[in-house]
Design an enzyme around this catalytic site. Structure first.
Site: not given
Length: 277
Positions: A201, A205, A209
């Site tokens: 996580s 992430r 992005n």
């Protein structure tokens, strides 16, 4: 310049997504290769962050603060409030750690606003392109950097788990929570999966992005260049400058939001290390 000599979209993007490594990487995972551009810009952003905070702290005054001091004070207060909400214990190291992570990641993310071809053109003009055939500017769009930072956070959470609960308490929780001692194989598996989920996580992430944002900047750059070459400079301005500016404005939210999320998840995971199940 003729469009026949321009690279295709795939060639352009593939070239810009390659890092300057110590050797050519052929495997998915190869710890013998170091991406020098990622290392350089990561250290550069870290040094800049430390210097700025040191200068602001040294020039801080108890009177009416300036704009920079006010902004830094607001940032420090925001991070400290978040640390208070997540950490029920000694925050003397954790709050500065969270502040460092936020500023460091935000600065690395902000490198995405530098024009994608700036350094390649500088290297070409100065003849350094022979030594720097590839150069990737944004460290967080290289999976190695987010994985390295996330790994440090997980190690810190294990360290605080051992420090707060003790070795006996930490391993008791690892073996006995949440189903009790009789279900210790399931408990161990579940806790290992939990640590892996935290690691993923944090790293995936941020990387996903920033990697997607870098791809969009590259596509805007090459499509704007094609428009300039084939249909004239006015369409280059519309397709490249305006489109790139609109995406950059939107990307500002992504840049700082991802730094904030990474900081918050760090505080959450370190906070969980202070609690017993």
């Amino acid at each position: 310049m003729d469009t026949q000599h321009a690279p295709t979209l795939a060639e352009y993007i593939t070239h810009h997504l390659k890092n300057l490594g110590t050797s050519h990487q052929e495997k998915i995972i190869d710890f013998s290769i170091i991406n020098m551009d990622t290392v350089f810009w990561s250290i550069f952003c870290g040094v800049v962050a430390c210097l700025v905070m040191f200068i602001v702290a040294k020039k801080a005054t108890s009177g009416v603060p300036g704009r920079v001091q006010s902004a830094v004070e607001m940032l420090v207060e925001m991070v400290d409030n978040q640390a208070k909400a997540q950490i029920h214990g000694d925050r003397r190291f954790i709050a500065p750690l969270a502040l460092t992570i936020f500023i460091w990641i935000a600065l690395m993310n902000c490198l995405d606003f530098i024009p994608v071809d700036l350094f390649s053109q500088i290297f070409a003009w100065t003849g350094l392109d022979v030594h720097f055939p590839y150069h990737r500017l944004v460290p967080t769009s290289d999976l190695n950097a987010p994985v390295g930072i996330a790994l440090c956070v997980i190690v810190m959470s294990i360290y605080y788990g051992l420090k707060i609960k003790g070795v006996k308490g930490f391993f008791h929780e690892l073996f006995c929570a949440p189903f009790g001692p009789l279900m210790f194989p399931a408990n161990i598996l579940l806790n290992i999966i939990e640590y892996l989920a935290r690691f993923i996580s944090l790293s995936m992430r941020l990387w996903g992005n920033m990697y997607a944002g870098e791809l969009i900047f590259l596509m805007i750059a090459i499509l704007g260049s094609y428009a300039a070459l084939s249909l004239g400079g006015s369409l280059f301005f519309i397709g490249h400058v305006i489109a790139g500016s609109v995406w950059a404005i939107f990307h500002i939210l992504v840049v700082f939001l991802q730094a904030f999320i990474f900081m918050m998840l760090t505080l959450v995971y370190l906070g969980l290390a202070h609690e017993s199940h």
